[in-house]
Design a protein around this motif. Sequence first.
Motif, PDB file in Angstrom:
ATOM      1  N   CYS A 101       0.814  -1.218   0.000  1.00  0.00           N
ATOM      2  CA  CYS A 101       0.000   0.000   0.000  1.00  0.00           C
ATOM      3  C   CYS A 101       0.843   1.262   0.000  1.00  0.00           C
ATOM      4  N   GLY A 102       1.889   1.302   0.809  1.00  0.00           N
ATOM      5  CA  GLY A 102       2.721   2.497   0.868  1.00  0.00           C
ATOM      6  C   GLY A 102       3.355   2.806  -0.469  1.00  0.00           C
ATOM      7  N   PHE A 103       3.966   1.792  -1.063  1.00  0.00           N
ATOM      8  CA  PHE A 103       4.537   1.986  -2.391  1.00  0.00           C
ATOM      9  C   PHE A 103       3.455   2.356  -3.393  1.00  0.00           C
ATOM     10  N   GLY A 104       2.317   1.684  -3.310  1.00  0.00           N
ATOM     11  CA  GLY A 104       1.244   1.945  -4.260  1.00  0.00           C
ATOM     12  C   GLY A 104       0.792   3.393  -4.240  1.00  0.00           C
ATOM     13  N   HIS A 105       0.780   4.009  -3.058  1.00  0.00           N
ATOM     14  CA  HIS A 105       0.389   5.412  -2.938  1.00  0.00           C
ATOM     15  C   HIS A 105       1.323   6.319  -3.729  1.00  0.00           C
ATOM     16  N   THR A 106       2.615   6.259  -3.426  1.00  0.00           N
ATOM     17  CA  THR A 106       3.549   7.173  -4.086  1.00  0.00           C
ATOM     18  C   THR A 106       3.725   6.846  -5.563  1.00  0.00           C
ATOM     19  N   ALA A 107       3.688   5.568  -5.906  1.00  0.00           N
ATOM     20  CA  ALA A 107       3.862   5.194  -7.310  1.00  0.00           C
ATOM     21  C   ALA A 107       2.649   5.604  -8.141  1.00  0.00           C
ATOM     22  N   THR A 108       1.449   5.532  -7.569  1.00  0.00           N
ATOM     23  CA  THR A 108       0.262   5.978  -8.293  1.00  0.00           C
ATOM     24  C   THR A 108       0.334   7.477  -8.550  1.00  0.00           C
ATOM     25  N   ILE A 109       0.819   8.227  -7.579  1.00  0.00           N
ATOM     26  CA  ILE A 109       1.001   9.665  -7.783  1.00  0.00           C
ATOM     27  C   ILE A 109       1.964   9.920  -8.934  1.00  0.00           C
TER      28      ILE A 109
END
Length: 275
Positions: A218-226
Amino acid sequence: MSDDPEPAENISGGVDGGGVAATFDPATADTRAEAFVDRLGERYWQKTYGGQDAFTCLVRTILSQNTSDKASQPAHDALLERYDGTEGTNRDLAEALAATERSELAETISSAGLYNQKSEMLIDAADWVLESFGSAAAFDAFVTDGDPEEVRETLLTVRGVGPKTADCVLLFSGGQPGVFPVDTHVHRIFRRLGIAPADADHETVREVVEREVPAEKCGFGHTATIQFGREYCTARKPACLEDPEACPMTDLCEQVGVYPDTGEVVDPADAPEAE
């Protein structure tokens, strides 16, 4: 490419900050949301999270509200240079902000936009930390060691702290797994993908994504989606609009609100329902 690319250094906290490294394999993903994040993992940093000072993280996130990193970063740097004791004074940042004049703080963070409003929110947050915890260090311990739901609910009582800000503190300071902050990029993209309902609000998108993406991603997914939103899936001119092959997520996306045949792009909530 984005005008606001990934920084040259990983400032997310890393393994040393208590983060957990994740592996990314789209072929083994259990949901489309996980497959999307896994594919991002093949393209961007496989970040880990945790370790940032909680009050400093809260300050940084408030400064970033309704403005770009390019504008908020200088304000953040100026604030820390003036108030956090880098000259060897060892001042508690919350104590320093609580004691400052609002006009002085507003001038210091003027590059961030909405600086008068944000200076008031930062001083209120500093007062709250001191009244509730006694110091920034004690607040950091609460965020790091406390129950995530209790921490989130507590943060949401503070003026200027919404769900995204609270979740960023949980993620970047507490290193909590399963936290997927929803900003404007995440909100747009997961509805455009068709993973979240087209009319979902930010909280509904968060609930959907946190349910369908494994906690450690989830943490990676947040910044990578941005980052994906900055480079490919922009609000007005997504890459697929002119060439479907230009987007690495074409086969995973329902293109809700994007119409390559006409060149029209609307918010997913305004898109006609598919028959």
